[in-house]
Each structure stands twice: as structure tokens, then as C-alpha cells.
Design a protein around this motif. Structure first.
Motif, short mmCIF file in Angstrom:
data_model
loop_
_atom_site.label_atom_id
_atom_site.label_comp_id
_atom_site.label_asym_id
_atom_site.label_seq_id
_atom_site.Cartn_x
_atom_site.Cartn_y
_atom_site.Cartn_z
N VAL A 62 6.92 6.45 1.50
CA VAL A 62 7.31 6.41 2.39
C VAL A 62 6.48 6.01 3.19
O VAL A 62 4.93 6.28 3.73
CB VAL A 62 8.08 7.61 3.30
N PRO A 63 7.15 5.40 4.58
CA PRO A 63 5.99 4.13 5.28
C PRO A 63 5.52 5.58 6.43
O PRO A 63 5.55 4.89 7.61
CB PRO A 63 6.59 2.85 5.91
N VAL A 64 4.91 6.12 6.51
CA VAL A 64 4.58 7.48 6.71
C VAL A 64 3.10 7.94 6.94
O VAL A 64 2.79 7.86 5.88
CB VAL A 64 5.39 8.48 7.10
N VAL A 65 2.51 7.28 7.84
CA VAL A 65 0.94 7.86 7.63
C VAL A 65 0.34 9.41 8.62
O VAL A 65 0.78 9.01 9.38
CB VAL A 65 0.29 6.75 8.25
N GLN A 66 -0.56 9.69 8.31
CA GLN A 66 -0.98 10.65 8.79
C GLN A 66 -2.47 10.77 9.62
O GLN A 66 -3.09 10.92 8.44
CB GLN A 66 -1.19 12.80 7.91
N ARG B 282 12.70 14.50 5.48
CA ARG B 282 13.58 14.61 6.11
C ARG B 282 13.54 12.57 6.45
O ARG B 282 15.08 12.10 7.38
CB ARG B 282 13.69 15.56 7.25
N ILE B 283 12.85 12.59 7.43
CA ILE B 283 12.52 11.33 7.66
C ILE B 283 12.47 10.23 6.97
O ILE B 283 13.43 9.72 7.77
CB ILE B 283 10.86 11.15 8.33
N GLU B 284 11.92 10.19 5.57
CA GLU B 284 12.93 9.00 5.27
C GLU B 284 14.71 8.81 5.02
O GLU B 284 14.86 8.47 5.37
CB GLU B 284 12.30 9.61 3.64
N ARG B 285 15.19 10.17 5.15
CA ARG B 285 16.79 10.36 4.40
C ARG B 285 17.36 10.11 6.18
O ARG B 285 18.48 9.59 7.13
CB ARG B 285 16.82 11.96 4.74
N GLU B 286 16.45 10.20 7.15
CA GLU B 286 17.33 9.83 8.66
C GLU B 286 17.32 8.97 8.85
O GLU B 286 17.79 8.59 8.99
CB GLU B 286 16.48 10.79 9.54
#
Length: 330
Positions: free
Chosen positions: A15-19, A308-312
């Protein structure tokens, strides 16, 4: 359906999300939870007083996840600067493949990391700074809008403009940082040209975040108006949660006759800020939070949040694509 962007391909994440790197938050448990959820978790190097402490944390993280994770090094003005080169060497020695850099004069550190074959994501608050970072050989740029927590720069440019300007002018892939908390935000960032998003405040408000439950609940209650800017007088503008201490700091900043930093230093103490996350009193010291604080309504696990972020994001992109209809035949 997994996302396929430059960020997911190069970093090996789902998922293209970085902390993003966060002081007092970016420990091994936090980074591992995000990486196990499919994003990129990041350990914050300067949480640890010595490079050896960072080495131990990296090894700890490897026991908690088999997925990719990175390390953040932020170079900021200090009376006694940390030995950044030693921290960089520890990162190299421990086989880290991804590093997030930020702050002033990062050239020597970035050069050392690139020579070791490390992928470097550099955080910038202006396109001009991003262009300078490209010359240093960074692989990705993290474009930080004025909405972000912590050091916001001095240009006051929000992400809607900053990301479009980056899309128009930059030749290096970039991710969007500042103001992101959900899949709709990720979808918007992708449409504006980013290949992913960086989130800090949103990850502070998760089950795994190593901060007091009271602070997480305070974030849920907060509105987008509950942050403030301090240290503008010293061109080190920082976005913080609005509380009694930041109000005292602002009073000193506005009324000081000398402009000596020593007058405001006790109010912006990092030590007191760290204590907030331990004792759970949101009024005890200063702590960073972005305007996105007003979009956060729950305290999920990192796995639930990233899923959830991926699905949204997927649903949002499909829904908006459905707005495009074939032209009627004449």
C-alpha cells in the motif's frame, strides 16, 4: 486490488503509505506494525542518544517484521549537533535499504547513503528545495504541505498547490505529506501526481503508537483548528498542538524585546514534549500535530487503518472514474 505505483514497486510494499519519522513515536514496534500492515514503517534515528542505540532498535524491528522498513534522519539546528555521519554509518552497517531524510544541509549524509546503495526519500516544504535535493541524487521526494505537523517551512504553501507544482516541474517521483488520514486523501494525492502519501499524526492515533491513551483520545476529540504555529520569529516555524504551553510560548515570541531564543526555549522543550506522551497530560508540554487532527475519529490498529485506506482509495478512484461517460453518438 493491490496498488501499483513507483513507490510500491521500488520499496516492495503493498500500500503506498509511509509512516513518517516522528520524535518520541518512531520506535521499532510502531515501524513494524505499519510495515506488517502493508505500508512502510520508519524508525526515527534521533530518538536514540547514540548510534549504537539505533543499531539495537533496527535489530529489534527485524525480529518484529520481515517486511521492508526504513529509518529517518532529520538534520536540524542544534547547539551540539548529533554525529549524523555515525548514525548514517550505523544504518548502512545494519543493512537498511530505505532512509527518509529531512532538514538542513543533508548533502553529506545523502551522499554517504547513496554510495551504500540506499533508497533515499527526502522531505521538502518547497519545490525549490526539492530541486536542490534532486541534485543530491535522492530517489523520492516527500512534498510537505503547510498543513503538516512539525517543521512546516516558511513559505505557507498548502498541498493542493504544492503537489500540482511538483507534478508540473519535478522529474523525480514524489509522495504527498501533510493532511492525509484516509483513502480519499490517498486517491486525491495520486490524482495530483504523487505516488503515495506520508502520514504522521494519523499513525500517532493507532493502537500500536507508543504514546499514552489520553493523548490518542485527545487527538480524536480535536478539531482542525486545534494546532498553532510557533518559532516563526526565528524562521524555524513549527506546527504544534494548541495548548497552554504553546500559548505561553507565543506570548514570549510576540512580546520579547531582545528576540533571544533563550527566552522561549523552556516552553518548547523537547524533554517536556516527550513527557506528554508518557504521562498523558496534553497540557504538560509542546507536541507536534498536523491540521489533519480534525479528520481523525478513531483509534484503530495499524492493520485496520492501512486496510481501510487501501479500500477507500480504490473505491474512490473507481467511483470518480464512473463519472466519465462515453460521448453520445451524433
Amino acid at each position: 486490488m493491490p496498488f501499483d505505483t513507483e513507490l510500491t514497486r521500488r520499496l516492495g510494499i503493498a500500500v503506498p503509505v509511509v509512516q513518517g519519522g516522528m520524535m518520541h513515536v518512531g520506535y521499532a514496534e510502531m515501524a513494524a506494525a505499519v510495515s506488517n500492515a502493508g505500508g512502510l514503517g520508519i524508525i526515527t534515528a534521533l530518538i536514540f542518544p547514540t548510534p549504537e542505540g539505533l543499531r539495537e532498535e533496527i535489530r529489534k524491528c527485524r525480529k518484529l517484521t520481515s517486511k521492508p522498513f526504513g529509518v529517518n534522519i532529520t538534520l536540524l539546528p542544534a547547539v551540539v549537533p548529533p554525529d549524523y555521519q555515525a548514525y548514517a554509518q550505523a544504518i548502512i552497517d545494519e543493512g537498511i535499504k530505505i532512509v527518509e531524510t529531512a532538514g538542513n544541509s543533508p548533502g553529506p549524509v545523502i551522499s554517504k547513503l547513496k554510495k551504500a546503495g540506499i533508497i533515499v526519500l527526502h522531505k521538502c516544504t518547497t519545490v525549490r528545495h526539492a530541486q536542490s535535493a534532486i541534485k543530491l541524487g535522492v530517489d523520492f521526494l516527500s512534498i510537505d504541505g503547510f498543513e503538516c505537523a512539525g517543521h512546516v517551512g516558511e513559505s505557507d504553501i498548502t498541498n493542493f498547490i504544492l503537489l500540482s507544482k511538483a507534478r508540473q516541474t519535478l522529474k523525480v517521483p514524489f509522495i504527498a505529506s501533510g493532511g492525509f488520514a484516509d483513502g480519499q486523501g490517498l486517491a486525491a494525492a495520486l490524482c495530483l501526481g504523487a505516488c503515495g502519501v506520508n502520514m504522521g499524526t494519523r499513525f500517532m492515533c493507532t493502537v500500536e503508537a507508543p504514546i499514552h491513551q489520553n493523548i490518542k483520545e485527545q487527538i480524536v476529540r480535536a478539531q482542525e483548528t486545534d494546532t498553532t504555529l510557533v518559532l516563526r520569529r526565528w524562521r524555524n516555524t513549527t506546527r504544534l498542538y494548541k495548548n497552554k504551553v504553546t500559548e505561553q510560548a507565543l506570548k514570549v515570541e510576540k512580546e520579547s524585546k531582545t528576540g533571544e531564543f533563550s527566552e522561549i526555549a523552556p516552553f518548547v522543550s523537547g524533554k517536556r514534549g516527550k513527557e506528554v506522551f508518557i504521562n498523558g497530560d496534553p497540557e504538560y508540554g509542546v507536541w507536534t500535530a498536523g491540521q489533519v487532527i480534525g479528520l481523525i475519529n478513531d483509534i484503530p490498529t495499524c492493520k485496520d487503518l492501512v486496510s481501510r485506506i487501501e479500500r477507500e482509495a480504490e473505491d474512490t478512484l473507481k467511483e470518480k472514474m464512473a463519472l466519465v461517460k462515453p460521448a453520445p453518438r451524433l
